[in-house]
Design a protein around this motif. Structure first.
Motif, short mmCIF file in Angstrom:
data_model
loop_
_atom_site.label_atom_id
_atom_site.label_comp_id
_atom_site.label_asym_id
_atom_site.label_seq_id
_atom_site.Cartn_x
_atom_site.Cartn_y
_atom_site.Cartn_z
N ARG A 1 25.73 -21.25 -47.19
CA ARG A 1 24.77 -20.50 -48.00
C ARG A 1 23.55 -21.35 -48.36
O ARG A 1 22.46 -20.82 -48.61
CB ARG A 1 25.45 -20.00 -49.28
N SER A 2 23.71 -22.68 -48.37
CA SER A 2 22.59 -23.55 -48.76
C SER A 2 21.45 -23.50 -47.76
O SER A 2 20.34 -23.95 -48.07
CB SER A 2 23.08 -25.00 -48.90
N ILE A 3 21.68 -22.93 -46.58
CA ILE A 3 20.62 -22.85 -45.58
C ILE A 3 19.46 -21.98 -46.07
O ILE A 3 18.33 -22.11 -45.61
CB ILE A 3 21.19 -22.32 -44.23
N SER A 4 19.76 -21.10 -47.02
CA SER A 4 18.69 -20.26 -47.59
C SER A 4 17.76 -21.06 -48.49
O SER A 4 16.73 -20.54 -48.94
CB SER A 4 19.30 -19.09 -48.38
N ASN A 5 18.08 -22.32 -48.77
CA ASN A 5 17.21 -23.17 -49.59
C ASN A 5 16.12 -23.87 -48.78
O ASN A 5 15.31 -24.61 -49.35
CB ASN A 5 18.05 -24.24 -50.30
N LEU A 6 16.10 -23.65 -47.47
CA LEU A 6 15.10 -24.28 -46.61
C LEU A 6 13.82 -23.45 -46.65
O LEU A 6 13.55 -22.61 -45.79
CB LEU A 6 15.63 -24.42 -45.18
N TYR A 7 13.00 -23.70 -47.66
CA TYR A 7 11.85 -22.84 -47.94
C TYR A 7 10.72 -22.98 -46.91
O TYR A 7 9.87 -22.11 -46.83
CB TYR A 7 11.30 -23.14 -49.34
N PHE A 8 10.70 -24.07 -46.15
CA PHE A 8 9.64 -24.27 -45.16
C PHE A 8 10.08 -23.85 -43.76
O PHE A 8 9.31 -23.97 -42.81
CB PHE A 8 9.20 -25.74 -45.13
N LEU A 9 11.30 -23.38 -43.63
CA LEU A 9 11.85 -23.06 -42.31
C LEU A 9 11.11 -21.89 -41.68
O LEU A 9 11.03 -20.80 -42.25
CB LEU A 9 13.34 -22.73 -42.45
N SER A 10 10.56 -22.12 -40.48
CA SER A 10 9.85 -21.05 -39.78
C SER A 10 10.48 -20.76 -38.42
O SER A 10 10.13 -19.78 -37.77
CB SER A 10 8.37 -21.41 -39.58
N ARG A 11 11.40 -21.63 -37.98
CA ARG A 11 12.13 -21.35 -36.75
C ARG A 11 13.58 -21.79 -36.91
O ARG A 11 13.86 -22.92 -37.29
CB ARG A 11 11.51 -22.07 -35.55
N LEU A 12 14.49 -20.86 -36.62
CA LEU A 12 15.92 -21.10 -36.73
C LEU A 12 16.61 -20.53 -35.51
O LEU A 12 16.33 -19.39 -35.11
CB LEU A 12 16.48 -20.46 -38.01
N ASP A 13 17.50 -21.31 -34.89
CA ASP A 13 18.27 -20.81 -33.75
C ASP A 13 19.70 -21.32 -33.87
O ASP A 13 19.97 -22.52 -33.72
CB ASP A 13 17.64 -21.28 -32.44
N LEU A 14 20.62 -20.40 -34.14
CA LEU A 14 22.05 -20.71 -34.24
C LEU A 14 22.83 -19.97 -33.17
O LEU A 14 24.06 -19.86 -33.25
CB LEU A 14 22.57 -20.32 -35.63
N SER A 15 22.14 -19.49 -32.16
CA SER A 15 22.76 -18.61 -31.16
C SER A 15 23.78 -19.35 -30.30
O SER A 15 23.75 -20.57 -30.16
CB SER A 15 21.66 -18.00 -30.28
N ILE B 1 26.16 -13.39 -42.64
CA ILE B 1 24.95 -14.20 -42.53
C ILE B 1 24.32 -14.31 -43.93
O ILE B 1 24.10 -13.29 -44.59
CB ILE B 1 23.96 -13.56 -41.55
N PRO B 2 24.05 -15.52 -44.41
CA PRO B 2 23.41 -15.65 -45.73
C PRO B 2 22.07 -14.96 -45.76
O PRO B 2 21.41 -14.77 -44.72
CB PRO B 2 23.27 -17.17 -45.90
N ASN C 1 27.27 -15.12 -31.28
CA ASN C 1 28.30 -15.45 -32.28
C ASN C 1 28.98 -14.12 -32.66
O ASN C 1 28.55 -13.43 -33.58
CB ASN C 1 27.68 -16.10 -33.52
N HIS C 2 30.04 -13.77 -31.94
CA HIS C 2 30.60 -12.43 -32.03
C HIS C 2 31.29 -12.15 -33.36
O HIS C 2 31.52 -10.99 -33.71
CB HIS C 2 31.57 -12.19 -30.88
N ALA C 3 31.60 -13.18 -34.11
CA ALA C 3 32.28 -12.96 -35.39
C ALA C 3 31.32 -12.96 -36.57
O ALA C 3 31.76 -12.85 -37.72
CB ALA C 3 33.36 -14.02 -35.60
N LEU C 4 30.02 -13.08 -36.30
CA LEU C 4 29.03 -12.99 -37.38
C LEU C 4 28.77 -11.53 -37.72
O LEU C 4 28.85 -10.65 -36.86
CB LEU C 4 27.72 -13.67 -36.98
N CYS C 5 28.39 -11.26 -38.95
CA CYS C 5 28.08 -9.89 -39.37
C CYS C 5 27.00 -9.94 -40.44
O CYS C 5 26.68 -10.98 -41.00
CB CYS C 5 29.33 -9.20 -39.89
N GLY C 6 26.43 -8.78 -40.69
CA GLY C 6 25.38 -8.66 -41.69
C GLY C 6 24.00 -8.74 -41.09
O GLY C 6 23.82 -9.16 -39.93
N ALA C 7 22.99 -8.34 -41.88
CA ALA C 7 21.60 -8.33 -41.42
C ALA C 7 21.18 -9.74 -41.01
O ALA C 7 21.59 -10.72 -41.61
CB ALA C 7 20.70 -7.81 -42.54
#
Length: 608
Positions: free
Chosen positions: A488-502, A510-511, A528-534
């Motif tokens: 959940r702490s990944i939502s604290n990355l306020y400058f993040l403009s590109r993320l790839d966890l595929s 998903i947080p 990531n077939h076990a991920l869910c949420g927006a």
């Protein structure tokens, strides 16, 4: 006669003398202060003024035409301000002027022959870093013999300035990014006999390198011809230039294998030969250059093993060997590198632990190799990337104050960094065969802006405190074997403009919130077939929601549990006191009765 040097006044105040006294000034030096406003029009009153130096202030507006009335003026230094508009043609009447320096302003318009008509004693001519156009006829013969010429970042071309062929005393010639195209003029070496600094970079010159430098340019100390279309075999290039300390020939079509002559240049501290057509093994002769601070051999056809002797260059701070054909293991560099770029080669084996001793490292790229083993946990010792670390000195050339240029893959695109490279903090280990877990200590590198560990064989979970990397702008962990929930702490990355966890094995919800709400592309999480949420279409089940919120619920549950327990203890304490103390018990129930009586009377009144 009087002289006033008030340079570097700073915030100190000083009472300026009356104008009648100032009229007799010879030298007026007010550089390196914070003066604002426009230049006055009354310059014509200072008939005896020989030096006017107002460099590095915040002066704006036009250069007044009355400057041309300063008939005794020898030095006119206005660089480093915010001056705008055209240069007045009256400047051309200053026949005693030796130094003219208007660099680094916002001047525009055309500089014609009239601006230079009577400058018969001019030796220092500097107009760089403006928006000026030099427009003189090809047959024009200037009235001066210049020693220092700075015309970079303006429009000098498209033809090579023909008036330069009359100059015989040139010490420094700087015409970088001047819009000059076409063939190198045959007369150019003849005017460079006394030249120590030559910068014709970022133009569109064609021809052989040796049409510019060679036996006729023995005094060269600094040479930059990068970003042209020059050709030639540079194997023995330095055999005829034994005084060089700075050399940038990058981004051309140069070829050959470097000969032993290169190892004889004991003064060289900067070599940039990247983006050419060099071939053969690493030139071991470069290991003899003990003063070398910058070495760029990127994007060539060099091959073989990088020699161990390179570890003996103790002053080396920037090493870029990317985009070659190097094989074998990475040498055990124990240096204070600031930039180490070895990407896009064929290096094998483990990442050497000795790299951890590079505490000043800001940029590390080992991407696109065949490296195996794990990510060294000691990477956490890159102290230059810790929070509150201060910027140290950064390699730059002594004569142009420019920085090493390097192409960096960040945020999914390739960007060229020059002066801003010193502010970039990045680790890229992507496209290797690295195994094991992501070291927890990496989250100590708070200054990181780019972290790319994609296309490896990493396992385990994403570190729970990934949110500590608060300056992170790009995070790519795709195409690994990572599992578990996204912290959940990944939502604290306020400058993040590109993320790839595929393409991992991540699971759970998903947080959301903060910067993550802007990264709403499903491709970020696909595979990531076990991920869910927006933003995925898969809706989380109730259990997954509860599991995903377990961390938050844990805190909330303990809060209410504590609140309930506290209330119960307080109530039991009150009952215990009333049971033991008879007088308190009587008083308590009398107070309750009076309160109920008052509430009843109040209710009856409201009903009337």
């Amino acid at each position: 006669m009087q002289q006033q040097d008030w340079s570097h006044l700073g915030a100190r105040s000083r009472r300026v003398r009356s104008r009648s006294e100032l009229k007799h000034l010879i030298n007026l030096c007010l550089g390196w202060n914070n003066f604002i406003g426009h230049l006055p029009n009354q310059f014509g009153d200072f008939k005896h003024l020989e030096a006017l130096s107002l460099e590095s202030n915040l002066i704006s507006g036009p250069i007044p035409t009355t400057v041309g009335q300063l008939s005794s003026l020898r030095y006119l230094i206005l660089y480093g301000n915010n001056l705008s508009g055209n240069i007045p043609e009256s400047i051309g009447q200053l026949s005693n002027l030796t130094d003219l320096d208007f660099r680094n302003n916002r001047l525009d318009g055309v500089v014609s022959e009239l601006h230079l008509a009577n400058l018969t004693t001019l030796t220092f001519f500097a107009l760089s870093l403006n928006k000026l156009v030099i427009n003189v006829s090809a047959s024009w013969v200037p009235p001066f013999q210049l020693e220092y010429i700075y015309l970079s970042n303006g429009k000098v071309g498209p033809e090579f300035p023909n008036w330069l062929r009359t100059q015989r005393n040139i010490v420094s010639l700087h015409m970088s990014n001047g819009g000059i195209a076409g063939e190198i003029p045959h007369w150019l070496p003849d005017v460079l006999n006394n030249t120590k600094g030559l910068d014709l970079s970022s133009n569109m010159l064609r021809g052989n390198l040796f049409q510019i430098v060679g036996k006729k340019t023995p005094r060269l100390l600094q040479l930059s011809l990068s970003g042209n279309n020059l050709s030639g075999d540079i194997s023995n290039f330095t055999c005829m230039l034994d005084r060089l300390d700075y050399l940038d020939l990058s981004k051309n079509q140069l070829s050959g294998r470097l000969s032993p002559c290169w190892g004889l240049q004991s003064l060289l501290h900067w070599i940039s030969l990247g983006d050419n057509k060099l071939n053969g093994p690493f030139p071991v002769y470069l290991c003899e250059l003990k003063k070398l601070r910058v070495l760029g051999l990127h994007k060539n056809g060099l091959n073989g093993v990088v020699p161990y002797c390179l570890t003996g260059l103790y002053f080396l701070e920037i090493l870029d060997l990317s985009d070659n054909l190097f094989t074998g293991r990475i040498p055990p560099f124990i240096k204070d590198f600031k930039v180490l770029n070895l990407e896009r080669n064929y290096f094998t084996g483990d990442i050497p632990l000795q790299l951890c001793y590079n505490s000043n490292l800001q940029y590390l790229s080992l991407a696109h190799n065949n490296l195996s083993g794990g990510i060294p946990p000691c990477f956490r010792e890159f102290s230059q990337m810790w929070a509150n670390s201060s910027f140290g000195s950064y390699p730059m050339d002594d004569w142009r104050r420019l920085f090493f240029a390097m192409v960096v893959n960040i945020k999914g695109i390739s960007l060229e960094f020059t002066t801003s490279l010193q502010y970039l903090f990045s680790i890229d280990l992507s496209s290797n065969a690295l195994e094991g877990q992501i070291p927890e200590g990496l989250t100590r590198l708070v200054q990181l802006q780019n972290l790319n560990l994609s296309r490896n064989k990493l396992i385990g979970k994403i570190p729970l405190d990934i949110g500590n990397l608060r300056y992170l702008e790009s995070l790519d962990l795709s195409n690994n074997k990572l599992l578990g929930e996204i912290p959940r702490s990944i939502s604290n990355l306020y400058f993040l403009s590109r993320l790839d966890l595929s393409f991992n094995n991540l699971s759970g919800p998903i947080p959301s919130g903060n910067q993550l709400s802007t990264l709403d592309d499903q491709s970020v999480y696909r595979g990531n077939h076990a991920l869910c949420g927006a933003p995925l279409l898969k809706v989380c089940s109730r259990d997954e929601h509860n599991e995903g919120d377990s961390e938050g619920d844990y805190v909330v549950n303990w809060f209410y549990l504590g609140l309930g327990s506290g209330f119960a203890v307080a109530l039991m304490g009150l009952c215990g006191i009333l049971h033991v103390n008879r007088s308190w018990r009587i008083y308590y129930f009398q107070m309750v009765d009076r309160t109920i009586e008052k509430l009843s009377i109040g209710r009856m009144i409201t009903m009337l």
